[in-house]
Design a protein around this motif. Structure first.
Motif, PDB file in Angstrom:
ATOM      1  N   CYS A 176      -1.583  -6.426  -5.132  1.00 49.37           N
ATOM      2  CA  CYS A 176      -0.992  -6.071  -3.837  1.00 49.37           C
ATOM      3  C   CYS A 176      -2.079  -5.537  -2.909  1.00 49.37           C
ATOM      4  CB  CYS A 176       0.096  -5.023  -4.034  1.00 49.37           C
ATOM      5  SG  CYS A 176       1.033  -4.653  -2.532  1.00 49.37           S
ATOM      6  N   THR A 177      -1.907  -5.757  -1.590  1.00 50.21           N
ATOM      7  CA  THR A 177      -2.872  -5.274  -0.601  1.00 50.21           C
ATOM      8  C   THR A 177      -2.269  -4.270   0.379  1.00 50.21           C
ATOM      9  OG1 THR A 177      -2.370  -7.132   0.881  1.00 50.21           O
ATOM     10  CG2 THR A 177      -4.176  -7.437  -0.694  1.00 50.21           C
ATOM     11  N   ASP A 178      -0.972  -4.022   0.311  1.00 46.89           N
ATOM     12  CA  ASP A 178      -0.271  -3.150   1.258  1.00 46.89           C
ATOM     13  C   ASP A 178       0.088  -1.835   0.580  1.00 46.89           C
ATOM     14  OD1 ASP A 178       1.866  -1.892   2.772  1.00 46.89           O
ATOM     15  OD2 ASP A 178       1.978  -3.752   3.918  1.00 46.89           O
ATOM     16  N   SER A 179      -0.371  -0.703   1.142  1.00 45.62           N
ATOM     17  CA  SER A 179      -0.160   0.590   0.506  1.00 45.62           C
ATOM     18  C   SER A 179       1.320   0.947   0.388  1.00 45.62           C
ATOM     19  CB  SER A 179      -0.890   1.693   1.274  1.00 45.62           C
ATOM     20  OG  SER A 179      -0.404   1.787   2.600  1.00 45.62           O
ATOM     21  N   LYS A 180       2.150   0.550   1.362  1.00 46.39           N
ATOM     22  CA  LYS A 180       3.577   0.854   1.294  1.00 46.39           C
ATOM     23  C   LYS A 180       4.242   0.083   0.165  1.00 46.39           C
ATOM     24  CE  LYS A 180       4.029   1.981   6.198  1.00 46.39           C
ATOM     25  NZ  LYS A 180       4.680   1.647   7.487  1.00 46.39           N
ATOM     26  N   VAL A 181       3.876  -1.171   0.024  1.00 47.10           N
ATOM     27  CA  VAL A 181       4.439  -1.995  -1.055  1.00 47.10           C
ATOM     28  C   VAL A 181       3.922  -1.520  -2.410  1.00 47.10           C
ATOM     29  CG1 VAL A 181       4.670  -4.341  -1.961  1.00 47.10           C
ATOM     30  CG2 VAL A 181       4.649  -3.949   0.517  1.00 47.10           C
ATOM     31  N   ILE A 182       2.683  -1.055  -2.431  1.00 50.69           N
ATOM     32  CA  ILE A 182       2.089  -0.556  -3.672  1.00 50.69           C
ATOM     33  C   ILE A 182       2.948   0.562  -4.254  1.00 50.69           C
ATOM     34  CG2 ILE A 182       0.166   0.828  -4.578  1.00 50.69           C
ATOM     35  CD1 ILE A 182      -1.643  -0.834  -2.694  1.00 50.69           C
ATOM     36  N   LYS A 183       3.367   1.490  -3.420  1.00 52.60           N
ATOM     37  CA  LYS A 183       4.188   2.608  -3.899  1.00 52.60           C
ATOM     38  C   LYS A 183       5.533   2.120  -4.413  1.00 52.60           C
ATOM     39  CE  LYS A 183       2.131   6.264  -1.064  1.00 52.60           C
ATOM     40  NZ  LYS A 183       2.371   7.304  -0.043  1.00 52.60           N
ATOM     41  N   GLU A 184       6.109   1.135  -3.745  1.00 52.27           N
ATOM     42  CA  GLU A 184       7.394   0.584  -4.176  1.00 52.27           C
ATOM     43  C   GLU A 184       7.261  -0.043  -5.558  1.00 52.27           C
ATOM     44  OE1 GLU A 184       8.723  -2.151  -1.233  1.00 52.27           O
ATOM     45  OE2 GLU A 184       8.908  -0.657   0.342  1.00 52.27           O
ATOM     46  N   ILE A 185       6.194  -0.816  -5.758  1.00 51.75           N
ATOM     47  CA  ILE A 185       5.988  -1.497  -7.047  1.00 51.75           C
ATOM     48  C   ILE A 185       5.744  -0.488  -8.155  1.00 51.75           C
ATOM     49  CG2 ILE A 185       4.468  -3.054  -8.320  1.00 51.75           C
ATOM     50  CD1 ILE A 185       3.970  -4.544  -5.680  1.00 51.75           C
ATOM     51  N   LEU A 186       4.893   0.496  -7.906  1.00 54.58           N
ATOM     52  CA  LEU A 186       4.581   1.489  -8.926  1.00 54.58           C
ATOM     53  C   LEU A 186       5.790   2.360  -9.261  1.00 54.58           C
ATOM     54  CD1 LEU A 186       1.026   2.645  -7.773  1.00 54.58           C
ATOM     55  CD2 LEU A 186       1.591   1.357  -9.845  1.00 54.58           C
ATOM     56  N   VAL A 225      -1.324  -4.997 -15.968  1.00 50.74           N
ATOM     57  CA  VAL A 225      -2.300  -4.329 -15.098  1.00 50.74           C
ATOM     58  C   VAL A 225      -1.907  -4.529 -13.643  1.00 50.74           C
ATOM     59  CG1 VAL A 225      -4.724  -4.210 -14.407  1.00 50.74           C
ATOM     60  CG2 VAL A 225      -4.136  -4.700 -16.797  1.00 50.74           C
ATOM     61  N   PHE A 226      -1.929  -3.442 -12.872  1.00 51.82           N
ATOM     62  CA  PHE A 226      -1.639  -3.509 -11.437  1.00 51.82           C
ATOM     63  C   PHE A 226      -2.937  -3.370 -10.658  1.00 51.82           C
ATOM     64  CE2 PHE A 226      -0.219  -1.474  -7.379  1.00 51.82           C
ATOM     65  CZ  PHE A 226       0.473  -2.571  -6.900  1.00 51.82           C
ATOM     66  N   ILE A 227      -3.148  -4.269  -9.698  1.00 51.91           N
ATOM     67  CA  ILE A 227      -4.377  -4.298  -8.912  1.00 51.91           C
ATOM     68  C   ILE A 227      -4.049  -4.043  -7.452  1.00 51.91           C
ATOM     69  CG2 ILE A 227      -6.344  -5.701  -8.184  1.00 51.91           C
ATOM     70  CD1 ILE A 227      -5.757  -7.369 -10.829  1.00 51.91           C
ATOM     71  N   ASP A 255      -8.373   0.341  -5.252  1.00 50.90           N
ATOM     72  CA  ASP A 255      -9.446   0.337  -4.259  1.00 50.90           C
ATOM     73  C   ASP A 255      -9.479   1.673  -3.525  1.00 50.90           C
ATOM     74  OD1 ASP A 255     -11.413  -0.497  -2.477  1.00 50.90           O
ATOM     75  OD2 ASP A 255      -9.947  -1.280  -1.054  1.00 50.90           O
ATOM     76  N   TRP A 256     -10.674   2.208  -3.335  1.00 52.38           N
ATOM     77  CA  TRP A 256     -10.823   3.487  -2.628  1.00 52.38           C
ATOM     78  C   TRP A 256     -10.349   3.356  -1.179  1.00 52.38           C
ATOM     79  CZ3 TRP A 256     -13.359   8.074  -4.440  1.00 52.38           C
ATOM     80  CH2 TRP A 256     -13.555   9.048  -3.449  1.00 52.38           C
ATOM     81  N   ASN A 257     -10.568   2.190  -0.566  1.00 51.96           N
ATOM     82  CA  ASN A 257     -10.268   2.002   0.858  1.00 51.96           C
ATOM     83  C   ASN A 257      -9.086   1.068   1.073  1.00 51.96           C
ATOM     84  OD1 ASN A 257     -12.515   3.573   1.807  1.00 51.96           O
ATOM     85  ND2 ASN A 257     -13.832   1.894   1.146  1.00 51.96           N
ATOM     86  N   ILE A 258      -7.983   1.321   0.351  1.00 53.21           N
ATOM     87  CA  ILE A 258      -6.810   0.484   0.513  1.00 53.21           C
ATOM     88  C   ILE A 258      -6.274   0.616   1.938  1.00 53.21           C
ATOM     89  CG2 ILE A 258      -5.132   2.217  -0.240  1.00 53.21           C
ATOM     90  CD1 ILE A 258      -5.108  -1.476  -1.266  1.00 53.21           C
ATOM     91  N   SER A 290      -7.404  -9.611  -0.203  1.00 46.66           N
ATOM     92  CA  SER A 290      -6.659 -10.540  -1.045  1.00 46.66           C
ATOM     93  C   SER A 290      -7.590 -11.351  -1.947  1.00 46.66           C
ATOM     94  CB  SER A 290      -5.810 -11.485  -0.189  1.00 46.66           C
ATOM     95  OG  SER A 290      -6.633 -12.202   0.723  1.00 46.66           O
ATOM     96  N   ASP A 291      -8.800 -11.642  -1.449  1.00 47.28           N
ATOM     97  CA  ASP A 291      -9.751 -12.388  -2.282  1.00 47.28           C
ATOM     98  C   ASP A 291     -10.201 -11.562  -3.484  1.00 47.28           C
ATOM     99  OD1 ASP A 291     -10.995 -10.600  -0.529  1.00 47.28           O
ATOM    100  OD2 ASP A 291     -12.851 -11.765  -0.437  1.00 47.28           O
ATOM    101  N   ILE A 292     -10.342 -10.252  -3.275  1.00 44.91           N
ATOM    102  CA  ILE A 292     -10.727  -9.376  -4.384  1.00 44.91           C
ATOM    103  C   ILE A 292      -9.582  -9.257  -5.388  1.00 44.91           C
ATOM    104  CG2 ILE A 292     -11.423  -7.028  -5.014  1.00 44.91           C
ATOM    105  CD1 ILE A 292     -12.757  -6.813  -2.284  1.00 44.91           C
ATOM    106  N   VAL A 293      -8.353  -9.157  -4.868  1.00 44.30           N
ATOM    107  CA  VAL A 293      -7.183  -9.100  -5.749  1.00 44.30           C
ATOM    108  C   VAL A 293      -7.119 -10.345  -6.628  1.00 44.30           C
ATOM    109  CG1 VAL A 293      -4.661  -9.180  -5.819  1.00 44.30           C
ATOM    110  CG2 VAL A 293      -5.805  -7.566  -4.298  1.00 44.30           C
ATOM    111  N   ASP A 294      -7.327 -11.515  -6.019  1.00 46.39           N
ATOM    112  CA  ASP A 294      -7.296 -12.774  -6.772  1.00 46.39           C
ATOM    113  C   ASP A 294      -8.405 -12.812  -7.832  1.00 46.39           C
ATOM    114  OD1 ASP A 294      -5.149 -13.623  -5.277  1.00 46.39           O
ATOM    115  OD2 ASP A 294      -6.353 -14.830  -3.887  1.00 46.39           O
ATOM    116  N   TYR A 295      -9.577 -12.323  -7.451  1.00 46.90           N
ATOM    117  CA  TYR A 295     -10.726 -12.290  -8.369  1.00 46.90           C
ATOM    118  C   TYR A 295     -10.428 -11.395  -9.573  1.00 46.90           C
ATOM    119  CZ  TYR A 295     -15.485 -11.055  -9.952  1.00 46.90           C
ATOM    120  OH  TYR A 295     -16.614 -10.811 -10.695  1.00 46.90           O
TER     121      TYR A 295
END
Length: 228
Positions: free
Chosen positions: A30-40, A3-5, A51-54, A10-15
């Motif tokens: 992940c919390t960074d939109s640019k890194v998110i695309k790289e990972i996916l 699962v990718f979150i 998250d709607w408001n990344i 960061s506290d929500i990601v950890d939760y």
């Protein structure tokens, strides 16, 4: 399953990672939109919690990017501090498979994650036996029956075989397999992966005449292909 979150906090990601891991799944956050695309783009996931408001983007645009870019887009749970019906409708119309309004209880989130992962799997999550062509898998005995012949596998071999059958005709990266089955990506452990795949291929006679074969995607991973 993996699962990718993606969330701006960061506290929500950890939760959320803790909830997912407590269910027995692998979680990456992940919390960074640019890194998110790289990972996916480089890895494979069975579910995305978005998250709607990344930060530096928004969930709907990332979902649109996933739909256009990823060869196979995994199911998506959209999360937001919004409860208006229009917001929920917009998220679902954008392609989200579910919507959770923050804050939500651990039990509810866990149930929604489980529901989508079960729905995305081949066969019910709690079925004792699952059939794939000529292969009948017994989850309690960790055995596979082929044309009436029963083959006993080790725990890891059975888990690996089941993962391939659930993802047939889908290329799985070595990184994904190592994290999902062994909870590690250590370089030294790749020899273990190759050995186990070789044993599963031989024990289950994964050849075209039996309907399936394991194909090596050099430099990337493996794919169980339907041969009929």
């Amino acid at each position: 399953m993996k699962v990718f979150i993606a969330d701006h906090g960061s506290d929500i990601v950890d939760y959320l990672k803790q909830i997912v891991e407590d269910l027995g799944y692998v979680a990456v956050g992940c919390t960074d939109s640019k890194v998110i695309k790289e990972i996916l783009s480089r890895d494979i996931f069975d579910l995305v919690i978005l998250d709607w408001n990344i930060r530096a983007a928004d969930g709907s645009s990332l979902l649109e990017w996933m739909n256009k870019t990823l060869p196979t887009r995994p199911p998506v749970i959209m999360m937001a501090n919004r409860s208006a019906k229009r917001d929920i409708t917009d998220a679902l119309n954008s392609g989200a498979d579910d919507y959770i309004t923050k804050p939500e209880s651990r039990n509810v989130i866990a149930a929604r994650v489980n529901a989508l992962l079960r729905g995305n799997a081949v066969g019910g999550a709690f079925d004792t036996e699952v059939t794939y062509g000529a292969y009948k898998m017994n989850r309690l005995e960790q055995s596979v029956t082929i044309h009436g012949q029963t083959v006993i596998l080790t725990a890891k071999e059975f888990e690996l075989a089941e993962m391939f059958f659930k993802n047939k005709d889908r290329t799985l990266s070595r990184h994904y397999i190592m994290q999902t089955i062994w909870r590690t990506t250590a370089t030294l452990a790749t020899r273990t992966l190759d050995m186990h795949i070789s044993r599963v291929r031989a024990k289950l006679a994964l050849r075209p005449e039996n309907g399936f074969r394991i194909f090596t995607v050099f430099g990337y991973g493996y794919r169980l292909e339907s041969a009929q």
